[in-house]
Design a protein around this motif. Structure first.
Motif, short mmCIF file in Angstrom:
data_model
loop_
_atom_site.label_atom_id
_atom_site.label_comp_id
_atom_site.label_asym_id
_atom_site.label_seq_id
_atom_site.Cartn_x
_atom_site.Cartn_y
_atom_site.Cartn_z
N ARG A 268 -68.30 73.49 92.23
CA ARG A 268 -68.42 73.18 93.66
C ARG A 268 -69.73 72.47 93.94
NH1 ARG A 268 -66.36 78.39 93.98
NH2 ARG A 268 -68.39 79.28 94.54
N VAL A 269 -70.81 72.95 93.33
CA VAL A 269 -72.11 72.31 93.54
C VAL A 269 -72.06 70.86 93.06
CG1 VAL A 269 -74.52 72.29 92.74
CG2 VAL A 269 -73.46 74.43 93.50
N ARG A 270 -71.47 70.63 91.91
CA ARG A 270 -71.41 69.27 91.37
C ARG A 270 -70.54 68.36 92.25
NH1 ARG A 270 -71.01 70.33 84.80
NH2 ARG A 270 -73.26 70.62 84.49
N GLN A 271 -69.44 68.89 92.74
CA GLN A 271 -68.58 68.09 93.61
C GLN A 271 -69.30 67.73 94.90
OE1 GLN A 271 -65.00 70.38 94.11
NE2 GLN A 271 -64.38 70.16 91.96
N GLN A 272 -70.02 68.69 95.48
CA GLN A 272 -70.76 68.42 96.71
C GLN A 272 -71.86 67.39 96.48
OE1 GLN A 272 -72.06 72.30 98.03
NE2 GLN A 272 -69.96 73.08 98.02
N ALA A 273 -72.55 67.53 95.35
CA ALA A 273 -73.62 66.58 95.04
C ALA A 273 -73.06 65.19 94.79
CB ALA A 273 -74.41 67.07 93.83
N GLU A 274 -71.93 65.12 94.08
CA GLU A 274 -71.31 63.82 93.80
C GLU A 274 -70.86 63.16 95.09
OE1 GLU A 274 -67.66 61.85 91.16
OE2 GLU A 274 -68.01 64.03 91.13
N GLY A 275 -70.25 63.94 95.99
CA GLY A 275 -69.80 63.39 97.26
C GLY A 275 -70.95 62.85 98.09
N TRP A 276 -72.05 63.61 98.11
CA TRP A 276 -73.23 63.15 98.85
C TRP A 276 -73.78 61.88 98.22
CZ3 TRP A 276 -78.28 61.85 98.33
CH2 TRP A 276 -79.08 61.84 99.49
N GLY A 277 -73.81 61.82 96.90
CA GLY A 277 -74.35 60.65 96.21
C GLY A 277 -73.54 59.40 96.49
N LEU A 278 -72.21 59.54 96.58
CA LEU A 278 -71.37 58.38 96.88
C LEU A 278 -71.65 57.85 98.28
CD1 LEU A 278 -67.98 59.57 95.34
CD2 LEU A 278 -69.49 57.77 94.46
N ALA A 279 -71.99 58.76 99.19
CA ALA A 279 -72.29 58.34 100.57
C ALA A 279 -73.72 57.83 100.72
CB ALA A 279 -72.04 59.51 101.52
N HIS A 280 -74.57 58.06 99.71
CA HIS A 280 -75.98 57.65 99.79
C HIS A 280 -76.37 56.97 98.48
CE1 HIS A 280 -75.53 60.98 102.66
NE2 HIS A 280 -76.49 60.40 103.36
N PRO A 281 -75.85 55.76 98.23
CA PRO A 281 -76.11 55.09 96.96
C PRO A 281 -77.56 54.72 96.73
CG PRO A 281 -75.01 53.61 98.51
CD PRO A 281 -74.98 54.98 99.12
N GLU A 282 -78.37 54.77 97.78
CA GLU A 282 -79.79 54.45 97.62
C GLU A 282 -80.56 55.55 96.90
OE1 GLU A 282 -79.44 56.77 101.47
OE2 GLU A 282 -78.25 55.28 100.37
N VAL A 283 -79.95 56.73 96.75
CA VAL A 283 -80.59 57.85 96.05
C VAL A 283 -79.80 58.15 94.78
CG1 VAL A 283 -81.32 60.26 96.18
CG2 VAL A 283 -81.41 58.83 98.23
N GLU A 284 -80.48 58.19 93.65
CA GLU A 284 -79.84 58.57 92.39
C GLU A 284 -79.72 60.09 92.32
OE1 GLU A 284 -80.51 58.22 87.52
OE2 GLU A 284 -82.09 57.59 88.92
N VAL A 285 -78.51 60.61 92.21
CA VAL A 285 -78.27 62.05 92.14
C VAL A 285 -77.82 62.39 90.73
CG1 VAL A 285 -76.97 64.01 93.07
CG2 VAL A 285 -77.67 62.13 94.59
N VAL A 286 -78.59 63.25 90.07
CA VAL A 286 -78.35 63.57 88.66
C VAL A 286 -78.00 65.05 88.54
CG1 VAL A 286 -79.31 63.54 86.33
CG2 VAL A 286 -80.05 61.82 88.01
N PRO A 287 -76.80 65.40 88.02
CA PRO A 287 -76.45 66.82 87.86
C PRO A 287 -77.05 67.39 86.57
CG PRO A 287 -74.62 65.45 87.16
CD PRO A 287 -75.68 64.50 87.65
N ALA A 288 -77.57 68.61 86.65
CA ALA A 288 -78.08 69.32 85.48
C ALA A 288 -77.19 70.52 85.19
CB ALA A 288 -79.52 69.76 85.71
#
Length: 278
Positions: free
Chosen positions: A212-232
């Motif tokens: 769930r955390v990864r899906q939420q982070a991925e969704g946010w990253g798609l909406a904010h391409p100016e920020v690189e979101v990296v899952p750990a």
């Protein structure tokens, strides 16, 4: 020679099969690593392989002294401390047995080191300059709790994660039950000027919460391409985690050997106990 107390590894009950499977695989590995020690584990609360089954099996093998290590990163207070409640029930069911519980596992320096390694792995494990970390913000994501004191422990871990490691900042979010959620945490990172955010789960094992955390982070990253979101990744069954469990066992093994009780165990688990960061 006095027989050492059994190591009883106590997890929080879950119906998440992946998480439960990872927990039991970890307990089995501990038992293999310590063949001279009675080792068992179970879950306090919903889910398969309950703690009561582990206790019953060891009692049937002649064990009557238990040193309990809760597989939790943060302390819980009554009435939500499922491990303490489960131990109290076991003390009633097995009047001749004694249970002494260790402190929660986090935020221990060795676990912070594992988290730092998970960060480096997420970023590619390539040689880096100090300036690389200065351009990286960390979003530490805890499980979340209705108890403010439990959520404060995640903030404490974040502060310790930030100290001396050179990151631009370490912010906090929660998977559920507490604010901010992952999206709001990422919003805050962006407002603070972050251009690269590592989403670091403060979980012991993988499971549905991590997805769930990864899906939420991925969704946010798609909406904010100016920020690189990296899952750990999660802490996982690292050697350091196994060593820390044994450290916690040894801390209370002497007390268990003298006949500790469930009430004594609860004192170890209370949030006000052992405030140092070991």
């Amino acid at each position: 020679m006095t027989t050492p107390p059994a190591l009883l590894v106590a997890g929080i009950g879950t119906r998440d099969e992946r998480h439960a499977a990872a927990f039991h695989a970890f307990v089995e590995e501990l038992a293999i690593r310590h063949p001279d020690l009675p080792v068992a584990g179970g879950l306090a609360g919903p889910g398969g392989h309950p703690l009561s089954d582990a206790v019953t099996r060891l009692v049937g093998e002649g064990v009557n002294r238990f040193a309990v290590v809760p597989m939790t990163l943060i302390p819980a207070a009554p009435p939500r401390d499922g491990v303490a409640a489960a131990l109290a029930q076991e003390a009633e069911r097995h009047a001749d047995a004694s249970f002494t519980s260790a402190r929660p596992l986090g935020p221990h320096p060795t676990l912070l080191s594992v988290l730092e390694r998970r960060l480096d792995e997420a970023l590619g494990n390539r040689p880096r300059l100090p300036s690389d970390r200065a351009e990286t913000t960390v979003l530490l994501v805890g499980d979340g709790s209705p108890l403010p004191a439990a959520n404060a422990e995640v903030h404490r871990a974040a502060r310790l994660m930030w100290e001396g490691r050179g990151f631009a900042g370490v912010e906090v979010a929660f998977a559920s039950l507490a604010a901010p959620d992952v999206a709001s945490g990422l919003d805050r990172c962006a407002r603070l000027g972050a251009r690269r955010v590592v989403v670091l789960p403060y979980f012991l094992f993988a499971g549905g919460a991590l997805e769930r955390v990864r899906q939420q982070a991925e969704g946010w990253g798609l909406a904010h391409p100016e920020v690189e979101v990296v899952p750990a990744d999660v802490i996982g069954p690292a050697k350091e985690l196994a060593d820390l469990v044994m450290d916690r066992y040894e801390e209370v093994a002497d007390t268990a050997g003298r006949g500790g009780c469930a009430d004594e165990a609860h004192a170890f688990a209370h949030p006000d106990a052992h405030a140092d960061v070991r």
